[in-house]
Scaffold this motif. Structure first.
Motif, PDB file in Angstrom:
ATOM      1  N   LYS A  89       0.836  -1.206   0.000  1.00  0.00           N
ATOM      2  CA  LYS A  89       0.000   0.000   0.000  1.00  0.00           C
ATOM      3  C   LYS A  89       0.871   1.257   0.000  1.00  0.00           C
ATOM      4  O   LYS A  89       0.582   2.238  -0.702  1.00  0.00           O
ATOM      5  CB  LYS A  89      -0.915   0.007   1.232  1.00  0.00           C
ATOM      6  CG  LYS A  89      -2.125  -0.905   1.128  1.00  0.00           C
ATOM      7  CD  LYS A  89      -3.243  -0.274   0.297  1.00  0.00           C
ATOM      8  CE  LYS A  89      -4.363  -1.270  -0.015  1.00  0.00           C
ATOM      9  NZ  LYS A  89      -3.962  -2.272  -1.048  1.00  0.00           N
ATOM     10  N   THR A 113       2.152   1.759  -3.443  1.00  0.00           N
ATOM     11  CA  THR A 113       1.076   2.260  -4.310  1.00  0.00           C
ATOM     12  C   THR A 113       0.935   3.774  -4.138  1.00  0.00           C
ATOM     13  O   THR A 113       0.889   4.534  -5.120  1.00  0.00           O
ATOM     14  CB  THR A 113      -0.260   1.579  -3.941  1.00  0.00           C
ATOM     15  OG1 THR A 113      -0.083   0.167  -3.922  1.00  0.00           O
ATOM     16  CG2 THR A 113      -1.355   1.941  -4.934  1.00  0.00           C
ATOM     17  N   HIS A 114       0.899   4.223  -2.888  1.00  0.00           N
ATOM     18  CA  HIS A 114       0.722   5.650  -2.634  1.00  0.00           C
ATOM     19  C   HIS A 114       1.939   6.448  -3.053  1.00  0.00           C
ATOM     20  O   HIS A 114       1.822   7.557  -3.579  1.00  0.00           O
ATOM     21  CB  HIS A 114       0.386   5.883  -1.160  1.00  0.00           C
ATOM     22  CG  HIS A 114      -0.974   5.377  -0.796  1.00  0.00           C
ATOM     23  ND1 HIS A 114      -1.215   4.590   0.298  1.00  0.00           N
ATOM     24  CD2 HIS A 114      -2.172   5.521  -1.421  1.00  0.00           C
ATOM     25  CE1 HIS A 114      -2.513   4.279   0.337  1.00  0.00           C
ATOM     26  NE2 HIS A 114      -3.113   4.823  -0.694  1.00  0.00           N
ATOM     27  N   ASP A 153      -2.911  -1.325  -7.599  1.00  0.00           N
ATOM     28  CA  ASP A 153      -2.502  -2.037  -6.395  1.00  0.00           C
ATOM     29  C   ASP A 153      -1.077  -2.548  -6.581  1.00  0.00           C
ATOM     30  O   ASP A 153      -0.633  -2.806  -7.699  1.00  0.00           O
ATOM     31  CB  ASP A 153      -3.442  -3.228  -6.158  1.00  0.00           C
ATOM     32  CG  ASP A 153      -3.273  -3.816  -4.764  1.00  0.00           C
ATOM     33  OD1 ASP A 153      -2.960  -3.052  -3.827  1.00  0.00           O
ATOM     34  OD2 ASP A 153      -3.435  -5.036  -4.608  1.00  0.00           O
TER      35      ASP A 153
END
Lengths: 77, 77
Positions: free
Chosen positions: B19, B22-23, B35
């Motif tokens: 995560k 991804t960010h 993702d």
């Protein structure tokens, strides 16, 4: 689209995690382990049509450290 | 003999590292990243003749955490 990126330390770069795993395997009785090298694998879910150049840019800028790491891009893998 | 073990979190297990990646990709302008899941890859150099059962035992005992991780053994890869 699914893209897999495999990131390994370049040959010649010391890999202390791999060495620790090698010794740990020996320590619990697994003999015949000459060497272990640890790397990362990233499974990316990208929108369709993302170019390989874009994925390379992602690797060079943020996913890998090109000074000490080699990466391999597998599209659709 | 060269053996590659790919270790990924099971589907459904939260992957905070993935995560974060991804960010981070979105944050530096890469759009269209739905993702990312991060796993480990281990390249083992074992003596010839090590059986697949032995390699499975290594995975279950020390290389992977079978509660939350799946592993895949690729012999000769």
């Amino acid at each position: 689209m699914k893209v897999t990126v495999k990131i390994m330390l370049k040959k010649g770069v010391l890999d202390p995690q791999g060495k620790a795993i090698t010794h740990a395997l020996g320590g619990i009785g697994f003999e015949g382990v000459n060497d272990v090298r640890q790397g990362k694998i990233l499974e990316l879910d990208l929108i369709e049509g993302t170019s390989e150049d874009t994925i390379k840019a992602m690797c060079d800028k943020i996913l890998a450290n090109p000074v000490i790491e080699d990466y391999e891009i597998m599209i659709g893998a």
